[in-house]
Motif scaffolding. Structure first.
Motif, mmCIF file in Angstrom:
data_model
loop_
_atom_site.group_PDB
_atom_site.id
_atom_site.type_symbol
_atom_site.label_atom_id
_atom_site.label_comp_id
_atom_site.label_asym_id
_atom_site.label_seq_id
_atom_site.Cartn_x
_atom_site.Cartn_y
_atom_site.Cartn_z
ATOM 1 N N PRO A 1 -6.156 12.453 9.565
ATOM 2 C CA PRO A 1 -4.918 11.682 9.732
ATOM 3 C C PRO A 1 -4.807 10.514 8.755
ATOM 4 N N GLU A 2 -5.929 9.883 8.466
ATOM 5 C CA GLU A 2 -5.929 8.730 7.571
ATOM 6 C C GLU A 2 -5.487 9.101 6.157
ATOM 7 N N GLU A 3 -5.743 10.331 5.739
ATOM 8 C CA GLU A 3 -5.392 10.774 4.389
ATOM 9 C C GLU A 3 -3.886 10.759 4.138
ATOM 10 N N GLY A 4 -3.093 10.917 5.174
ATOM 11 C CA GLY A 4 -1.647 10.923 5.005
ATOM 12 C C GLY A 4 -1.026 9.547 4.934
ATOM 13 N N LEU A 5 -1.801 8.521 5.256
ATOM 14 C CA LEU A 5 -1.271 7.161 5.273
ATOM 15 C C LEU A 5 -1.146 6.584 3.871
ATOM 16 N N HIS A 6 -0.163 5.745 3.697
ATOM 17 C CA HIS A 6 0.036 5.043 2.426
ATOM 18 C C HIS A 6 -1.176 4.149 2.177
ATOM 19 N N GLU A 7 -1.516 3.954 0.923
ATOM 20 C CA GLU A 7 -2.681 3.133 0.557
ATOM 21 C C GLU A 7 -2.625 1.748 1.202
ATOM 22 N N THR A 8 -1.440 1.161 1.264
ATOM 23 C CA THR A 8 -1.277 -0.170 1.874
ATOM 24 C C THR A 8 -1.702 -0.157 3.329
ATOM 25 N N VAL A 9 -1.326 0.891 4.038
ATOM 26 C CA VAL A 9 -1.676 1.005 5.459
ATOM 27 C C VAL A 9 -3.178 1.222 5.609
ATOM 28 N N ARG A 10 -3.747 2.095 4.785
ATOM 29 C CA ARG A 10 -5.203 2.334 4.855
ATOM 30 C C ARG A 10 -5.982 1.042 4.633
ATOM 31 N N MET A 11 -5.514 0.224 3.675
ATOM 32 C CA MET A 11 -6.203 -1.043 3.395
ATOM 33 C C MET A 11 -6.076 -2.019 4.568
#
Length: 97
Positions: A24-34
């Protein structure tokens, strides 16, 4: 969403496919992952196809008046209240997520 706190990202077809294919984390925008590690522990994160038609005939963008031109399109949902779109201006006022 009930009373739970959610940070919802409106995902593209590619985002949703990445999340389904690997994690699921792979689909998140880089900003959200950070930002994930800085979110409150009781805040869940979700990825949603906001262009999908709802039973009302509208999509999520239309139903909640979200600006799809803001990338990533993020909304905070809590306590059965309408979503609040997180914009760069809002982040600047609040000091981030």
């Amino acid at each position: 969403f009930g009373g739970d706190r959610w940070l919802v990202q409106c995902g593209t077809s590619q985002d949703l496919a990445s999340a389904k294919r690997s994690s699921p984390e792979e689909g998140l925008h880089e900003t959200v992952r950070m930002a994930l590690s800085g979110l409150p522990k009781d805040c869940r994160v979700g990825l949603l196809n906001c262009r999908k038609q709802l039973p009302s005939g509208k999509n999520t963008f239309e139903r909640f008046k979200l600006d799809s031109s803001v990338v990533p399109t993020l909304a905070l949902v809590a306590n059965t209240r309408p979503p609040v779109q997180i914009t760069p201006e809002l982040l600047g006022k609040q000091g981030g997520l």
